[in-house]
Design a protein around this motif. Structure first.
Motif, PDB file in Angstrom:
ATOM      1  N   LEU A  15       0.825  -1.208   0.000  1.00  0.00           N
ATOM      2  CA  LEU A  15       0.000   0.000   0.000  1.00  0.00           C
ATOM      3  C   LEU A  15       0.858   1.255   0.000  1.00  0.00           C
ATOM      4  CD1 LEU A  15      -2.932  -0.644   2.520  1.00  0.00           C
ATOM      5  CD2 LEU A  15      -3.077  -0.414   0.050  1.00  0.00           C
ATOM      6  N   SER A  16       1.918   1.240   0.772  1.00  0.00           N
ATOM      7  CA  SER A  16       2.806   2.397   0.877  1.00  0.00           C
ATOM      8  C   SER A  16       3.489   2.697  -0.446  1.00  0.00           C
ATOM      9  CB  SER A  16       3.847   2.159   1.970  1.00  0.00           C
ATOM     10  OG  SER A  16       4.600   3.316   2.185  1.00  0.00           O
ATOM     11  N   SER A  17       3.823   1.649  -1.202  1.00  0.00           N
ATOM     12  CA  SER A  17       4.468   1.875  -2.496  1.00  0.00           C
ATOM     13  C   SER A  17       3.493   2.462  -3.506  1.00  0.00           C
ATOM     14  CB  SER A  17       5.068   0.576  -3.033  1.00  0.00           C
ATOM     15  OG  SER A  17       4.051  -0.337  -3.387  1.00  0.00           O
ATOM     16  N   VAL A  18       2.199   2.217  -3.322  1.00  0.00           N
ATOM     17  CA  VAL A  18       1.176   2.751  -4.225  1.00  0.00           C
ATOM     18  C   VAL A  18       0.785   4.168  -3.807  1.00  0.00           C
ATOM     19  CG1 VAL A  18      -1.203   2.462  -5.046  1.00  0.00           C
ATOM     20  CG2 VAL A  18       0.278   0.467  -4.781  1.00  0.00           C
ATOM     21  N   ASN A  19       0.489   4.334  -2.505  1.00  0.00           N
ATOM     22  CA  ASN A  19       0.032   5.628  -2.009  1.00  0.00           C
ATOM     23  C   ASN A  19       0.275   5.692  -0.502  1.00  0.00           C
ATOM     24  OD1 ASN A  19      -1.690   7.670  -0.883  1.00  0.00           O
ATOM     25  ND2 ASN A  19      -2.830   7.709  -2.809  1.00  0.00           N
ATOM     26  N   LYS A  20       1.206   6.532  -0.086  1.00  0.00           N
ATOM     27  CA  LYS A  20       1.581   6.608   1.331  1.00  0.00           C
ATOM     28  C   LYS A  20       0.421   7.078   2.213  1.00  0.00           C
ATOM     29  CE  LYS A  20       6.539   7.208   0.728  1.00  0.00           C
ATOM     30  NZ  LYS A  20       6.892   5.851   1.029  1.00  0.00           N
ATOM     31  N   ASP A  21      -0.388   8.012   1.724  1.00  0.00           N
ATOM     32  CA  ASP A  21      -1.535   8.476   2.512  1.00  0.00           C
ATOM     33  C   ASP A  21      -2.546   7.351   2.713  1.00  0.00           C
ATOM     34  OD1 ASP A  21      -0.487  11.024   2.754  1.00  0.00           O
ATOM     35  OD2 ASP A  21      -1.584  11.810   1.021  1.00  0.00           O
ATOM     36  N   TRP A  22      -2.783   6.569   1.699  1.00  0.00           N
ATOM     37  CA  TRP A  22      -3.700   5.444   1.777  1.00  0.00           C
ATOM     38  C   TRP A  22      -3.180   4.416   2.788  1.00  0.00           C
ATOM     39  CZ3 TRP A  22      -4.657   1.483  -2.705  1.00  0.00           C
ATOM     40  CH2 TRP A  22      -5.839   0.790  -2.464  1.00  0.00           C
ATOM     41  N   SER A  25      -3.618   5.806   6.315  1.00  0.00           N
ATOM     42  CA  SER A  25      -5.021   5.742   6.711  1.00  0.00           C
ATOM     43  C   SER A  25      -5.431   4.311   7.062  1.00  0.00           C
ATOM     44  CB  SER A  25      -5.903   6.278   5.583  1.00  0.00           C
ATOM     45  OG  SER A  25      -7.258   6.150   5.903  1.00  0.00           O
ATOM     46  N   SER A  26      -4.992   3.374   6.268  1.00  0.00           N
ATOM     47  CA  SER A  26      -5.291   1.958   6.515  1.00  0.00           C
ATOM     48  C   SER A  26      -4.698   1.497   7.850  1.00  0.00           C
ATOM     49  CB  SER A  26      -4.746   1.105   5.375  1.00  0.00           C
ATOM     50  OG  SER A  26      -4.845  -0.254   5.663  1.00  0.00           O
ATOM     51  N   ALA A  27      -3.443   1.855   8.101  1.00  0.00           N
ATOM     52  CA  ALA A  27      -2.782   1.465   9.356  1.00  0.00           C
ATOM     53  C   ALA A  27      -3.475   2.106  10.562  1.00  0.00           C
ATOM     54  CB  ALA A  27      -1.313   1.869   9.316  1.00  0.00           C
ATOM     55  N   PHE A  28      -3.863   3.374  10.424  1.00  0.00           N
ATOM     56  CA  PHE A  28      -4.533   4.067  11.524  1.00  0.00           C
ATOM     57  C   PHE A  28      -5.856   3.386  11.858  1.00  0.00           C
ATOM     58  CE2 PHE A  28      -7.288   7.366  13.297  1.00  0.00           C
ATOM     59  CZ  PHE A  28      -6.516   7.766  14.374  1.00  0.00           C
ATOM     60  N   LYS A  29      -6.657   3.057  10.832  1.00  0.00           N
ATOM     61  CA  LYS A  29      -7.936   2.383  11.058  1.00  0.00           C
ATOM     62  C   LYS A  29      -7.730   1.038  11.744  1.00  0.00           C
ATOM     63  CE  LYS A  29     -10.479   4.533   7.307  1.00  0.00           C
ATOM     64  NZ  LYS A  29     -11.035   4.337   5.957  1.00  0.00           N
ATOM     65  N   LEU A  30      -6.719   0.315  11.304  1.00  0.00           N
ATOM     66  CA  LEU A  30      -6.428  -0.987  11.901  1.00  0.00           C
ATOM     67  C   LEU A  30      -6.055  -0.850  13.380  1.00  0.00           C
ATOM     68  CD1 LEU A  30      -5.984  -4.058  11.499  1.00  0.00           C
ATOM     69  CD2 LEU A  30      -3.618  -3.513  10.958  1.00  0.00           C
ATOM     70  N   MET A  31      -5.228   0.125  13.690  1.00  0.00           N
ATOM     71  CA  MET A  31      -4.766   0.302  15.068  1.00  0.00           C
ATOM     72  C   MET A  31      -5.850   0.879  15.984  1.00  0.00           C
ATOM     73  SD  MET A  31      -1.943  -1.081  14.817  1.00  0.00           S
ATOM     74  CE  MET A  31      -1.418  -0.889  16.481  1.00  0.00           C
ATOM     75  N   CYS A  32      -6.920   1.414  15.416  1.00  0.00           N
ATOM     76  CA  CYS A  32      -8.030   1.961  16.207  1.00  0.00           C
ATOM     77  C   CYS A  32      -9.206   0.991  16.305  1.00  0.00           C
ATOM     78  CB  CYS A  32      -8.508   3.272  15.592  1.00  0.00           C
ATOM     79  SG  CYS A  32      -7.325   4.609  15.757  1.00  0.00           S
ATOM     80  N   THR A  33      -8.992  -0.244  15.870  1.00  0.00           N
ATOM     81  CA  THR A  33     -10.074  -1.228  15.859  1.00  0.00           C
ATOM     82  C   THR A  33      -9.702  -2.421  16.738  1.00  0.00           C
ATOM     83  OG1 THR A  33     -10.522  -0.561  13.576  1.00  0.00           O
ATOM     84  CG2 THR A  33     -11.599  -2.568  14.360  1.00  0.00           C
ATOM     85  N   PRO A  34     -10.070  -2.367  18.020  1.00  0.00           N
ATOM     86  CA  PRO A  34      -9.755  -3.502  18.899  1.00  0.00           C
ATOM     87  C   PRO A  34     -10.648  -4.698  18.585  1.00  0.00           C
ATOM     88  CG  PRO A  34     -11.060  -1.881  20.076  1.00  0.00           C
ATOM     89  CD  PRO A  34     -10.756  -1.302  18.727  1.00  0.00           C
ATOM     90  N   ARG A  35     -10.142  -5.879  18.893  1.00  0.00           N
ATOM     91  CA  ARG A  35     -10.964  -7.084  18.761  1.00  0.00           C
ATOM     92  C   ARG A  35     -12.006  -7.078  19.875  1.00  0.00           C
ATOM     93  NH1 ARG A  35      -6.774 -11.619  19.602  1.00  0.00           N
ATOM     94  NH2 ARG A  35      -6.223 -10.111  21.188  1.00  0.00           N
ATOM     95  N   LYS A  36     -13.204  -7.562  19.557  1.00  0.00           N
ATOM     96  CA  LYS A  36     -14.245  -7.723  20.580  1.00  0.00           C
ATOM     97  C   LYS A  36     -14.123  -9.144  21.114  1.00  0.00           C
ATOM     98  CE  LYS A  36     -17.212  -4.132  20.655  1.00  0.00           C
ATOM     99  NZ  LYS A  36     -18.007  -3.604  21.704  1.00  0.00           N
ATOM    100  N   LEU A  37     -13.566  -9.274  22.300  1.00  0.00           N
ATOM    101  CA  LEU A  37     -13.356 -10.584  22.907  1.00  0.00           C
ATOM    102  C   LEU A  37     -14.587 -10.999  23.706  1.00  0.00           C
ATOM    103  CD1 LEU A  37      -9.714  -9.940  24.148  1.00  0.00           C
ATOM    104  CD2 LEU A  37     -10.441 -11.000  22.005  1.00  0.00           C
ATOM    105  N   LYS A  38     -14.779 -12.300  23.861  1.00  0.00           N
ATOM    106  CA  LYS A  38     -15.897 -12.802  24.658  1.00  0.00           C
ATOM    107  C   LYS A  38     -15.679 -12.450  26.125  1.00  0.00           C
ATOM    108  CE  LYS A  38     -17.123 -16.660  21.704  1.00  0.00           C
ATOM    109  NZ  LYS A  38     -17.320 -18.113  21.615  1.00  0.00           N
ATOM    110  N   PHE A  39     -16.786 -12.169  26.810  1.00  0.00           N
ATOM    111  CA  PHE A  39     -16.707 -11.863  28.233  1.00  0.00           C
ATOM    112  C   PHE A  39     -16.394 -13.126  29.027  1.00  0.00           C
ATOM    113  CE2 PHE A  39     -19.710  -8.465  26.844  1.00  0.00           C
ATOM    114  CZ  PHE A  39     -18.919  -7.386  27.193  1.00  0.00           C
ATOM    115  N   LYS A  40     -15.512 -12.983  30.008  1.00  0.00           N
ATOM    116  CA  LYS A  40     -15.214 -14.082  30.933  1.00  0.00           C
ATOM    117  C   LYS A  40     -16.342 -14.162  31.960  1.00  0.00           C
ATOM    118  CE  LYS A  40     -10.326 -13.342  30.277  1.00  0.00           C
ATOM    119  NZ  LYS A  40      -9.159 -12.658  30.729  1.00  0.00           N
ATOM    120  N   THR A  41     -16.432 -15.296  32.645  1.00  0.00           N
ATOM    121  CA  THR A  41     -17.500 -15.521  33.619  1.00  0.00           C
ATOM    122  C   THR A  41     -17.517 -14.431  34.688  1.00  0.00           C
ATOM    123  OG1 THR A  41     -17.369 -17.890  33.235  1.00  0.00           O
ATOM    124  CG2 THR A  41     -18.453 -17.186  35.259  1.00  0.00           C
TER     125      THR A  41
END
Length: 118
Positions: A15-22, A25-41
């Motif tokens: 992605l960086s070789s194609v468009n650094k801004d893209w 943006s992709s990396a930022f979205k990924l780092m701002c999206t936590p996994r939703k884990l199942k609740f423990k008992t």
């Protein structure tokens, strides 16, 4: 996990070789999206027992949970990444039994909070 990280690095490099801004943006979205884990008992038990209330924020309402003495000294507990308010139940319940008013909350995109990104 190592293969996943290698694939992710290669994806970002391409992605960086194609468009650094893209790529940024992709990396930022990924780092701002936590996994939703199942609740423990024990986390489920906390949610069932704690007094729930909501507080408004710039990203919607934030679910908050209170245990202990409502007139006691306030203790605010903040969970970590990919966690939830219930993860703090152990220390929160002990502090509540000691007479403190303990409030914890689900940060955006964590626990019972509905946002997909933090």
């Amino acid at each position: 996990m190592k293969l996943y990280l290698k694939l992710l690095r290669n994806h970002q490099a391409l992605l960086s070789s194609v468009n650094k801004d893209w790529a940024a943006s992709s990396a930022f979205k990924l780092m701002c999206t936590p996994r939703k884990l199942k609740f423990k008992t024990r986390e489920k038990a906390f949610y069932a027992e704690a007094q729930r209330f909501e507080t408004p924020s710039g990203v919607g309402t934030i679910p908050c949970y209170e245990v202990g003495n409502p007139t006691g000294p306030l203790v605010l507990l903040v969970h970590g990444w990919e966690s939830n308010a219930g993860s703090m139940a152990g220390i929160g319940n002990v502090l509540g039994e000691m007479g403190y008013r303990v409030v914890s909350f689900d940060l955006p995109a964590h626990g019972n909070q509905q946002n997909k990104r933090t």
